[in-house]
Design an enzyme around this catalytic site. Structure first.
Site, PDB file in Angstrom:
ATOM      1  N   GLY A 185       6.885  -6.218 -10.302  1.00 27.53           N
ATOM      2  CA  GLY A 185       7.109  -4.928 -10.542  1.00 27.53           C
ATOM      3  C   GLY A 185       8.128  -4.049  -9.176  1.00 27.53           C
ATOM      4  O   GLY A 185       9.022  -4.385  -9.164  1.00 27.53           O
ATOM      5  N   THR A 224      -1.069   2.038  -6.984  1.00 22.64           N
ATOM      6  CA  THR A 224      -0.298   1.915  -6.064  1.00 22.64           C
ATOM      7  C   THR A 224      -0.332   2.165  -4.835  1.00 22.64           C
ATOM      8  O   THR A 224      -0.353   4.092  -5.708  1.00 22.64           O
ATOM      9  CB  THR A 224       1.088   1.832  -6.628  1.00 22.64           C
ATOM     10  N   ARG A 238       4.418 -12.045 -12.172  1.00 21.53           N
ATOM     11  CA  ARG A 238       4.978 -10.795 -12.108  1.00 21.53           C
ATOM     12  C   ARG A 238       5.445  -9.749 -10.516  1.00 21.53           C
ATOM     13  O   ARG A 238       4.097  -9.763  -9.918  1.00 21.53           O
ATOM     14  CB  ARG A 238       4.785  -9.819 -13.448  1.00 21.53           C
TER      15      ARG A 238
HETATM   16  N1  ASP Z   1       4.532   0.497  -9.881  1.00 26.08           N
HETATM   17  C1  ASP Z   1       3.697  -0.448  -9.592  1.00 26.08           C
HETATM   18  C2  ASP Z   1       3.973  -1.521 -10.771  1.00 26.08           C
HETATM   19  O1  ASP Z   1       4.601  -1.283 -11.538  1.00 26.08           O
HETATM   20  C3  ASP Z   1       2.165  -0.013 -10.584  1.00 26.08           C
HETATM   21  C4  ASP Z   1       1.610   0.967 -10.607  1.00 26.08           C
HETATM   22  O2  ASP Z   1       2.086   1.471  -9.731  1.00 26.08           O
HETATM   23  O3  ASP Z   1       1.120   2.042 -11.236  1.00 26.08           O
HETATM   24  O4  ASP Z   1       3.368  -3.104 -10.048  1.00 26.08           O
END
Ligand code: ASP
Length: 372
Positions: free
Chosen positions: A248, A218, A246
């Site tokens: 996050g 991200t 989904r």
């Molecule tokens: N935090 C992001 C999510 O869960 C993914 C990530 O940063 O790795 O969608």
């Protein structure tokens, strides 16, 4: 300005733009109180490792614009756009790893400290720069979060180009490989299928097909200018091969990002579900409000996540009792003090008047994230 830019030049021009003297240097440690806030832009590492074949990284562009007088949030969004548009970053925007159906679904949110406004989009398909759509939600609606088809319709109505598919050749090839590794016999048993899907993904990381930083990945980017205007933005393609729909932590205010214009900002990368459970960015900003340093505020959230992680599947297989996943926070207060903190040892990017840098985070647990 390239990451290889002449540091002395940056210091001279950056400091001049910021209107600062150069006698003291911010080095991440709390407790340096300036009469005027020190301008800073902090982000996840990809904020300085990606340039989308140009010359500027996210933190460099955002810092340059912000210290040149551009609104802080607009400067940060211009910065993360570099990463969103870079097909080589498979965790953000165009070319992000798709969901289990092979569809790229993007999440983003942004918050404007002085204006006390926010906007976000989740499960958005077809727009390469979801952070700009999140900003359009902030500017043009009374809402904070639009999702799925509604978010896409809104984007189209606001004049964004909507594409049929945001996969690149690479992201599609990796998705097909994941499908191949996933045992279809498990499809009827949701629990086994979930395990098999996770194992297939992990085996691709082990085999070197996917950089672990881009399996989860991200960009969060936060900044403060000399007036103490604090803003932040987070943008992602989310968890690779996620169940369609989904969402996050990234687009959720208080989780993937939280900004209080009177206090500071925090945002995250890493296992979203762990962060969502504790709304950690909100928690961190509240800790800042109570006088904690950016580092101590971030550590408090990481300790909370570690205490809440009790399911065996989420624990280090070596039996340490620690989580098996990574989680990072990027924290800045209104004075321009900052810290990158993480569950395991990791890096972050920062740009001050001294120029851009990749630094080691302060980690709660020694060593790198457990091997998958
Ligand atoms: N935090 C992001 C999510 O869960 C993914 C990530 O940063 O790795 O969608």
């Amino acid at each position: 300005m390239s990451s290889r830019l002449n540091r002395r030049d940056f210091v001279r021009t950056g400091a001049a733009a910021a209107g600062l003297g150069l006698t003291s240097r911010v080095d991440g440690a709390p407790a340096i109180r300036q009469a005027r806030p020190r301008p800073v832009v902090i982000s996840s590492t990809n904020g300085h490792t990606r340039t989308h074949d140009g010359t500027e990284s996210c933190v460099v562009r955002a810092f340059r614009l912000m210290t040149g007088g551009t609104d802080v949030l607009e400067a940060l969004i211009a910065g993360v756009n570099i990463v969103e548009l870079d097909p080589k970053d498979t965790s953000v925007g165009y070319g992000g790893l798709p969901n289990a159906d092979g569809v790229v679904q993007l999440d983003s949110c942004c918050m404007h400290g002085p204006k006390k406004r926010a906007g976000g989009v989740a499960a958005l398909e077809g727009v390469r720069t979801p952070s700009k759509v999140a900003y359009a939600v902030l500017q043009n609606t009374d809402h904070h979060l639009l999702v799925g088809a509604g978010a896409q319709t809104f984007a189209r109505q606001m004049g964004f180009t909507v594409e049929a598919d945001l996969n690149t050749e690479t992201s599609r090839r990796l998705w097909l490989e994941w499908k191949r590794r996933l045992d279809p016999d498990h499809f009827l048993d949701p629990e086994k299928r979930a395990d098999a899907a996770f194992d297939a993904g992990r085996s691709m990381v082990r085999d070197g097909l996917i950089d672990p930083a881009h399996y989860f990945g991200t960009i969060n980017c936060n900044g403060v200018n000399t007036r103490g205007d604090v803003c932040g933005v987070t943008t992602t393609s989310g968890l690779a091969w996620k169940i369609p729909g989904r969402v996050g932590d990234s687009p959720i205010l208080g989780a993937g990002l939280y900004v209080d214009g009177e206090v500071g900002a925090a945002g995250s990368t890493g296992r979203g579900e762990a962060n969502l459970y504790g709304l950690c960015s909100y928690l961190i900003v509240e800790q800042l409000r109570q006088g904690k340093s950016p580092k101590d505020a971030g550590m408090e959230a990481l300790r909370r996540v570690r205490a809440n992680t009790i399911e065996k599947r989420l624990l280090d297989p070596k039996g340490t009792g620690n989580p098996r996943f990574g989680l990072n926070f990027y924290v800045v207060n209104k004075a321009g003090e900052f810290a990158g903190v993480s569950m395991y040892e990791s890096d972050y990017a920062v740009c001050t008047e001294n120029g851009p840098e990749i630094r080691k985070t302060e980690s709660l647990i020694a060593g790198r994230e457990p091997q998958w």
